[in-house]
Design an enzyme around this catalytic site. Structure first.
Site, PDB file in Angstrom:
ATOM      1  N   GLY A  33       0.831  -1.021   0.342  1.00 18.07           N
ATOM      2  CA  GLY A  33      -0.381  -0.518  -0.049  1.00 18.07           C
ATOM      3  C   GLY A  33       0.539   1.543   0.051  1.00 18.07           C
ATOM      4  O   GLY A  33       1.993   0.784  -0.278  1.00 18.07           O
ATOM      5  N   ALA A  34       0.375   2.792   0.383  1.00 19.93           N
ATOM      6  CA  ALA A  34       1.090   3.656   0.570  1.00 19.93           C
ATOM      7  C   ALA A  34       0.204   4.886   1.145  1.00 19.93           C
ATOM      8  O   ALA A  34      -1.031   5.255   1.228  1.00 19.93           O
ATOM      9  CB  ALA A  34       0.680   4.218  -1.001  1.00 19.93           C
ATOM     10  N   ASP A  35       0.905   5.469   1.732  1.00 18.94           N
ATOM     11  CA  ASP A  35       0.120   6.431   2.280  1.00 18.94           C
ATOM     12  C   ASP A  35      -0.527   8.264   1.416  1.00 18.94           C
ATOM     13  O   ASP A  35      -1.408   8.301   2.598  1.00 18.94           O
ATOM     14  CB  ASP A  35       0.777   7.134   3.632  1.00 18.94           C
ATOM     15  CG  ASP A  35       1.336   6.294   4.551  1.00 18.94           C
ATOM     16  OD1 ASP A  35       0.879   5.901   5.185  1.00 18.94           O
ATOM     17  OD2 ASP A  35       2.880   5.813   4.824  1.00 18.94           O
ATOM     18  N   LYS A  61       5.190   5.992   2.150  1.00 20.70           N
ATOM     19  CA  LYS A  61       5.466   5.032   2.770  1.00 20.70           C
ATOM     20  C   LYS A  61       5.520   5.222   4.201  1.00 20.70           C
ATOM     21  O   LYS A  61       6.986   5.901   4.117  1.00 20.70           O
ATOM     22  CB  LYS A  61       5.515   3.793   2.132  1.00 20.70           C
ATOM     23  CG  LYS A  61       4.564   3.173   1.026  1.00 20.70           C
ATOM     24  CD  LYS A  61       5.512   2.117  -0.086  1.00 20.70           C
ATOM     25  CE  LYS A  61       6.010   1.435   0.346  1.00 20.70           C
ATOM     26  NZ  LYS A  61       4.547   0.996   1.215  1.00 20.70           N
ATOM     27  N   GLY A  62       5.607   4.272   5.215  1.00 20.09           N
ATOM     28  CA  GLY A  62       6.113   4.141   6.054  1.00 20.09           C
ATOM     29  C   GLY A  62       5.169   4.115   7.579  1.00 20.09           C
ATOM     30  O   GLY A  62       5.545   5.055   8.316  1.00 20.09           O
ATOM     31  N   GLY A  63       4.046   5.066   7.229  1.00 18.79           N
ATOM     32  CA  GLY A  63       3.332   4.888   8.221  1.00 18.79           C
ATOM     33  C   GLY A  63       2.820   3.854   9.197  1.00 18.79           C
ATOM     34  O   GLY A  63       2.995   4.455  10.424  1.00 18.79           O
ATOM     35  N   GLU A 104      10.146  -2.612   3.856  1.00 19.45           N
ATOM     36  CA  GLU A 104       9.119  -2.250   2.563  1.00 19.45           C
ATOM     37  C   GLU A 104      10.280  -1.960   0.979  1.00 19.45           C
ATOM     38  O   GLU A 104      10.551  -2.854  -0.008  1.00 19.45           O
ATOM     39  CB  GLU A 104       8.469  -1.412   2.443  1.00 19.45           C
ATOM     40  CG  GLU A 104       7.547  -1.665   3.553  1.00 19.45           C
ATOM     41  CD  GLU A 104       6.412  -0.330   3.963  1.00 19.45           C
ATOM     42  OE1 GLU A 104       5.199  -1.149   4.286  1.00 19.45           O
ATOM     43  OE2 GLU A 104       6.154  -0.110   4.036  1.00 19.45           O
TER      44      GLU A 104
END
Length: 218
Positions: A82-84, A94-96, A103
């Protein structure tokens, strides 16, 4: 459709990119959890998965999908994550969920990156969602000062330790108009493990869950 139903639709749509007999790269997050549920329906047709986080590894194993170490595979056909936030160039924040480094590694060894999101994640300019930076603990203050020089407002993510034993700085108030350049600048700072900008390795295919169905962008 609710937001979760849109996430589910995108997650299940990614199943068409999974090849029989393959090892699948699996990301992290709420939308990916729906993909893992979908992947379990064909677990007897794949060899297994490489996972980007402890949380995803646990879910994969619970559903009977074998999980391989990243070091034990030469490469992957497909990585689903996914993506933020994601922009029109398929560049992402990304990285939430604090899994950004793993990743990036799994994305790097994959031939194709399939990004799955609901339609709230699509943006014109990256940066409204705080930009995560994974840092080695002793470098936290230094890196924070350097991020201020780059125009950001970094905040230490309290109580979070990454799967690699590091800290996360979330950088607020960034309007990211050149994601590749900013990715390079932040990654060059001593003590930074990686930044949650996926610009040099963006998504190859974007699947967006929307009220009227799943939309595909390449």
């Amino acid at each position: 459709m609710t937001q979760d139903e849109m996430k589910k639709a995108a997650g299940w749509a990614a199943l068409e990119y999974v090849e029989v007999g393959s090892i699948v790269g699996v990301g992290t997050g709420s939308t990916v959890n729906h993909f893992i549920d979908a992947l379990a329906t064909m677990k007897d047709d794949i060899k297994g998965a490489v996972s980007s986080s402890v949380a995803s590894t646990e879910k994969l194993k619970e559903l009977g999908i074998e999980v391989f170490d990243c070091n034990d595979v030469a490469g992957l056909d497909v990585y689903v994550d996914g993506a933020d936030e994601i922009n029109g160039l398929n560049e992402m924040i990304k990285g939430g969920g604090a899994a950004l480094t793993r990743e990036k590694i799994v994305a790097a060894i994959s031939d194709k990156f399939i990004c799955i999101v609901d339609n709230t994640k699509q943006v014109d300019i990256l940066g409204e969602f705080p930009l995560p930076v994974e840092v080695i603990p002793m470098a936290r203050s230094y890196v924070a000062r350097e991020l201020v020089k780059l125009g950001g407002d970094p905040a230490y993510r309290e109580g979070v330790v990454t799967d690699n034993g590091n800290m996360i700085l979330d950088v607020h108030n960034m309007k990211i108009t050149n994601a590749k350049e900013l990715e390079d600048k932040i990654n060059a700072l001593p003590g930074v493990v990686t930044v949650g900008l996926f610009a040099h390795r963006g998504a190859d295919v974007l699947l967006v869950g929307a009220p009227d169905g799943v939309k595909k962008f390449v």
